[in-house]
Design a protein around this motif. Structure first.
Motif, PDB file in Angstrom:
ATOM      1  N   ALA A 283       0.830  -1.031   0.180  1.00  0.00           N
ATOM      2  CA  ALA A 283      -0.144   0.009   0.014  1.00  0.00           C
ATOM      3  C   ALA A 283       0.980   1.289  -0.023  1.00  0.00           C
ATOM      4  N   LYS A 284       1.814   1.354   0.638  1.00  0.00           N
ATOM      5  CA  LYS A 284       2.894   2.422   0.963  1.00  0.00           C
ATOM      6  C   LYS A 284       3.538   2.693  -0.592  1.00  0.00           C
ATOM      7  N   LEU A 285       3.890   1.566  -1.117  1.00  0.00           N
ATOM      8  CA  LEU A 285       4.711   1.764  -2.530  1.00  0.00           C
ATOM      9  C   LEU A 285       3.496   2.087  -3.472  1.00  0.00           C
ATOM     10  N   PHE A 286       2.469   1.599  -3.616  1.00  0.00           N
ATOM     11  CA  PHE A 286       1.503   2.149  -4.422  1.00  0.00           C
ATOM     12  C   PHE A 286       1.058   3.452  -4.277  1.00  0.00           C
ATOM     13  N   THR A 287       0.847   3.955  -2.943  1.00  0.00           N
ATOM     14  CA  THR A 287       0.499   5.235  -2.974  1.00  0.00           C
ATOM     15  C   THR A 287       1.641   5.974  -3.102  1.00  0.00           C
ATOM     16  N   GLY A 288       3.117   5.804  -2.944  1.00  0.00           N
ATOM     17  CA  GLY A 288       4.010   6.450  -3.507  1.00  0.00           C
ATOM     18  C   GLY A 288       4.319   6.527  -4.962  1.00  0.00           C
ATOM     19  N   TYR A 289       3.707   5.543  -5.794  1.00  0.00           N
ATOM     20  CA  TYR A 289       3.489   5.719  -7.182  1.00  0.00           C
ATOM     21  C   TYR A 289       2.429   6.726  -7.731  1.00  0.00           C
ATOM     22  N   LEU A 290       1.295   6.768  -7.109  1.00  0.00           N
ATOM     23  CA  LEU A 290       0.128   7.575  -7.426  1.00  0.00           C
ATOM     24  C   LEU A 290       0.723   8.897  -7.122  1.00  0.00           C
ATOM     25  N   ARG A 291       1.277   9.231  -6.138  1.00  0.00           N
ATOM     26  CA  ARG A 291       1.873  10.412  -5.751  1.00  0.00           C
ATOM     27  C   ARG A 291       2.893  10.987  -6.756  1.00  0.00           C
ATOM     28  N   ALA A 292       3.623  10.002  -6.990  1.00  0.00           N
ATOM     29  CA  ALA A 292       4.678  10.603  -8.320  1.00  0.00           C
ATOM     30  C   ALA A 292       3.911  10.872  -9.640  1.00  0.00           C
ATOM     31  N   CYS A 293       2.953   9.932  -9.835  1.00  0.00           N
ATOM     32  CA  CYS A 293       2.221  10.336 -10.952  1.00  0.00           C
ATOM     33  C   CYS A 293       1.599  11.525 -11.069  1.00  0.00           C
ATOM     34  N   ARG A 294       1.217  12.119  -9.941  1.00  0.00           N
ATOM     35  CA  ARG A 294       0.476  13.453  -9.661  1.00  0.00           C
ATOM     36  C   ARG A 294       1.533  14.680  -9.975  1.00  0.00           C
ATOM     37  N   ASP A 295       2.877  14.562  -9.755  1.00  0.00           N
ATOM     38  CA  ASP A 295       3.812  15.433  -9.939  1.00  0.00           C
ATOM     39  C   ASP A 295       3.782  16.227 -11.248  1.00  0.00           C
ATOM     40  N   GLU A 296       4.023  17.587 -10.972  1.00  0.00           N
ATOM     41  CA  GLU A 296       3.519  18.553 -12.169  1.00  0.00           C
ATOM     42  C   GLU A 296       4.593  18.191 -13.292  1.00  0.00           C
ATOM     43  N   ARG A 297       5.894  17.319 -13.236  1.00  0.00           N
ATOM     44  CA  ARG A 297       6.352  16.658 -14.237  1.00  0.00           C
ATOM     45  C   ARG A 297       5.923  16.006 -15.204  1.00  0.00           C
ATOM     46  N   PHE A 298       4.680  15.188 -14.549  1.00  0.00           N
ATOM     47  CA  PHE A 298       3.881  14.131 -15.370  1.00  0.00           C
ATOM     48  C   PHE A 298       2.559  14.266 -15.514  1.00  0.00           C
ATOM     49  N   ALA A 299       1.926  15.020 -14.407  1.00  0.00           N
ATOM     50  CA  ALA A 299       0.563  15.582 -14.517  1.00  0.00           C
ATOM     51  C   ALA A 299      -0.453  14.545 -14.886  1.00  0.00           C
ATOM     52  N   MET A 300      -0.245  13.513 -14.250  1.00  0.00           N
ATOM     53  CA  MET A 300      -1.361  11.987 -14.708  1.00  0.00           C
ATOM     54  C   MET A 300      -2.638  12.720 -13.628  1.00  0.00           C
ATOM     55  N   SER A 301      -3.790  12.328 -14.333  1.00  0.00           N
ATOM     56  CA  SER A 301      -4.945  12.845 -13.718  1.00  0.00           C
ATOM     57  C   SER A 301      -5.812  11.482 -13.158  1.00  0.00           C
ATOM     58  N   LEU A 302      -5.721  10.231 -13.859  1.00  0.00           N
ATOM     59  CA  LEU A 302      -6.457   9.429 -13.425  1.00  0.00           C
ATOM     60  C   LEU A 302      -5.723   8.569 -12.352  1.00  0.00           C
ATOM     61  N   LEU A 303      -6.011   8.754 -11.009  1.00  0.00           N
ATOM     62  CA  LEU A 303      -5.304   8.215  -9.880  1.00  0.00           C
ATOM     63  C   LEU A 303      -6.078   7.628  -9.005  1.00  0.00           C
ATOM     64  N   PRO A 304      -7.081   6.728  -9.297  1.00  0.00           N
ATOM     65  CA  PRO A 304      -7.891   6.276  -8.338  1.00  0.00           C
ATOM     66  C   PRO A 304      -7.270   5.237  -7.340  1.00  0.00           C
ATOM     67  N   PRO A 305      -7.266   4.715  -6.208  1.00  0.00           N
ATOM     68  CA  PRO A 305      -8.373   5.239  -5.150  1.00  0.00           C
ATOM     69  C   PRO A 305      -7.960   6.963  -4.752  1.00  0.00           C
ATOM     70  N   GLY A 306      -8.940   7.561  -4.877  1.00  0.00           N
ATOM     71  CA  GLY A 306      -8.576   9.124  -4.616  1.00  0.00           C
ATOM     72  C   GLY A 306      -8.186   9.521  -3.063  1.00  0.00           C
ATOM     73  N   ARG A 307      -8.713   8.544  -2.065  1.00  0.00           N
ATOM     74  CA  ARG A 307      -8.388   8.842  -0.675  1.00  0.00           C
ATOM     75  C   ARG A 307      -6.872   8.402  -0.394  1.00  0.00           C
ATOM     76  N   PHE A 308      -6.316   7.941  -1.215  1.00  0.00           N
ATOM     77  CA  PHE A 308      -4.962   7.334  -0.927  1.00  0.00           C
ATOM     78  C   PHE A 308      -3.863   8.575  -0.915  1.00  0.00           C
ATOM     79  N   LEU A 309      -4.410   9.635  -1.782  1.00  0.00           N
ATOM     80  CA  LEU A 309      -3.606  10.916  -1.739  1.00  0.00           C
ATOM     81  C   LEU A 309      -4.040  11.786  -0.818  1.00  0.00           C
ATOM     82  N   MET A 310      -5.176  11.853  -0.206  1.00  0.00           N
ATOM     83  CA  MET A 310      -5.650  12.691   0.669  1.00  0.00           C
ATOM     84  C   MET A 310      -6.262  11.806   1.624  1.00  0.00           C
ATOM     85  N   PRO A 311      -5.885  11.120   2.696  1.00  0.00           N
ATOM     86  CA  PRO A 311      -6.350  10.277   3.459  1.00  0.00           C
ATOM     87  C   PRO A 311      -7.258  10.909   4.572  1.00  0.00           C
TER      88      PRO A 311
END
Length: 489
Positions: free
Chosen positions: A195-223
């Motif tokens: 779960a920690k590594l998966f959340t880290g992957y989602l957070r990295a995708c959201r970084d402005e360098r990549f700006a990915m938008s499709l990142l469910p589950p949403g609460r993993f990034l704002m628990p």
């Protein structure tokens, strides 16, 4: 998935709530307006500017009821839902005007009630209650999980994580995933690590360098208060999409927690808030996707399509108002239009229209109205013509936030600068297929281009006597006309 008994219970609850709302709204006409968007899209700024413009008096020539003088006044009323935080309008306004900083991003749901006293076109005096519901767009992307099994979600998430540029960002998580067997005994530590590594992957995708938008589950990034609970401690596994988890296995443990996430997080949000909306605006930071290239734009397109699929849309009727309200108007807005010269505003709008085209066609067939607009709820820049040799370039003037840089120059947050943001291509397909990448501030070769837009501080405004100054905007009045103009006729 089959329509379950739990789904039937949820539908009964929704119908009962709709009947209660209908009874209240019969004597007090009310519109529940949902405001959402993906990360850094400007939801808080939009709501603050909307409220300030209506209560203080803004410049809204396209908003017919306001421009014609039929709106007598608009004022805030007490928060209607006792269990939902109030939108901190006054704090956000202070941040914009006095501190000249952008308010903090939305991390939870909030509401605010605005009452508009107006005169109908036939001369009758009326009032309209506007309940504004602010919620993170990441929560919206969780709603499709209600119709998926853990196995389906795992397969989709893994397939997405193996596409560029996500694959590189998922390297550490994938390495741990390769050590896990779904049929093995349940293991709390292995699950926590996954779960920690998966959340880290989602957070990295959201970084402005990549700006990915499709990142469910949403609460993993704002628990929030659910951080570290079992309902937020699961991750995808390599398991058969049509398989059955053995009792006591790691797979069964993940299934149980995935279902808990839906019960604890997703269903309550859908039932108490989302299903009660009448109108909706979805804000998107398309410029961030431009910065990151075609992959980010395609990801934004998929996220917006997923968002539109979440809505129960269609023409509102008497029966639907009684038993199952429908969202009959949805506005998609490309924010930060002030980062471009006005000559590119229609092109920015065309890009977003292209991104929602397929999903919008399906929605319009149900009778719902869908529109697209490029706007800036608070305009941070002005326009100017800057001499460049014999040419005069259409440029923008603004104060970059402290630490921003361009061309090797770093800005202190107090100095106003002129920049030439470039022109968006006339054909939006060029941005999606990468044949005409937007260069932004860069003049280098395509493979070395720096596509970043400068971040500007809110504008410096002069106070008019004792009143708060009006907030400058781009097309906020057009958004208001589409969202509530028909309710003020």
């Amino acid at each position: 998935m089959a329509f379950s008994f739990q789904d039937m219970v949820e539908e009964a609850r929704l119908s009962a709530r709709a009947l209660m709302d209908y009874g209240e709204h019969f004597f007090n006409p009310t519109v529940r307006l949902g405001v959402t968007g993906l990360s850094r899209a400007g939801k808080t700024v939009f709501i603050t500017a909307l409220i300030h413009g209506l209560t203080r008096g803004g410049r809204f020539p396209v908003f017919e009821a306001y421009a014609s003088g039929r709106i007598a006044r608009a004022h805030l009323a007490p928060q209607p839902d006792d269990a939902v935080p109030r939108f901190a309008y006054e704090n956000h306004l202070r941040a914009l005007i006095e501190e000249r900083r952008w308010p903090n991003s939305t991390v939870d749901i909030s509401e605010l009630r605005l009452v508009i006293d107006y005169q109908r076109q036939n001369g009758a005096d009326r009032n309209l209650t506007l309940d504004i519901v602010d919620y993170p767009g990441e929560w919206l992307l969780d709603l499709p999980l209600l119709q998926k099994s853990y196995e389906q979600w795992s397969a989709e998430s893994l397939a997405l994580s193996r596409e560029a540029p996500r694959a590189h960002l998922a390297t550490e998580w994938h390495a741990h995933l390769s050590t896990l067997k779904g049929e093995a005994r349940e293991d709390e530590q292995a699950t926590l690590t996954a779960a920690k590594l998966f959340t880290g992957y989602l957070r990295a995708c959201r970084d402005e360098r990549f700006a990915m938008s499709l990142l469910p589950p949403g609460r993993f990034l704002m628990p929030g208060s659910l951080a570290d609970t079992p309902a937020l401690t699961f991750a995808p596994l390599e398991v058969p999409a049509d398989g059955q988890a053995p009792v006591g296995s790691l797979w069964a443990m993940m299934v149980r927690r995935f279902e808990a996430y839906k019960d604890v997080v997703v269903r309550p949000f859908f039932r108490e808030h989302f299903a009660r909306l009448d109108r909706q605006i979805v804000l998107a930071d398309a410029l961030a996707a431009f910065n990151s290239g075609p992959e980010a734009l395609h990801d934004l397109e998929a996220a917006l399509a997923g968002i539109l699929d979440c809505f129960r849309i269609g023409r509102s009727t008497f029966l639907s108002s009684l038993f199952r309200p429908r969202i009959d108007r949805i506005l998609f807005a490309a924010t930060k239009a002030d980062h471009l010269h006005h000559s590119s505003h229609d092109r920015l709008e065309a890009v977003l229209r292209r991104a929602v085209a397929r999903a919008a066609t399906r929605a319009e067939s149900t009778g719902a109205e869908i529109d697209v607009v490029a706007l800036a709820a608070v305009r941070a820049t002005r326009e100017a013509q800057v001499a460049h040799g014999r040419d005069r370039l259409p440029s923008i003037l603004g104060t970059p936030t402290a630490g921003e840089s361009a061309g090797g120059e770093f800005f202190d947050g107090n100095t106003e600068v002129a920049t030439f943001p470039g022109d968006l291509p006339a054909d939006p397909e060029a941005l999606f297929n990468g044949t005409d990448a937007y260069r932004g501030l860069s003049t280098g070769a395509a493979e070395k281009s720096d596509f970043r837009f400068l971040r500007f501080r809110p504008p410096k405004l002069e106070r008019e006597r004792t009143e708060e100054p009006a907030l400058p905007h781009i097309r906020l009045d057009r958004a208001l006309q589409f969202l509530i103009g028909d309710k003020l006729q």
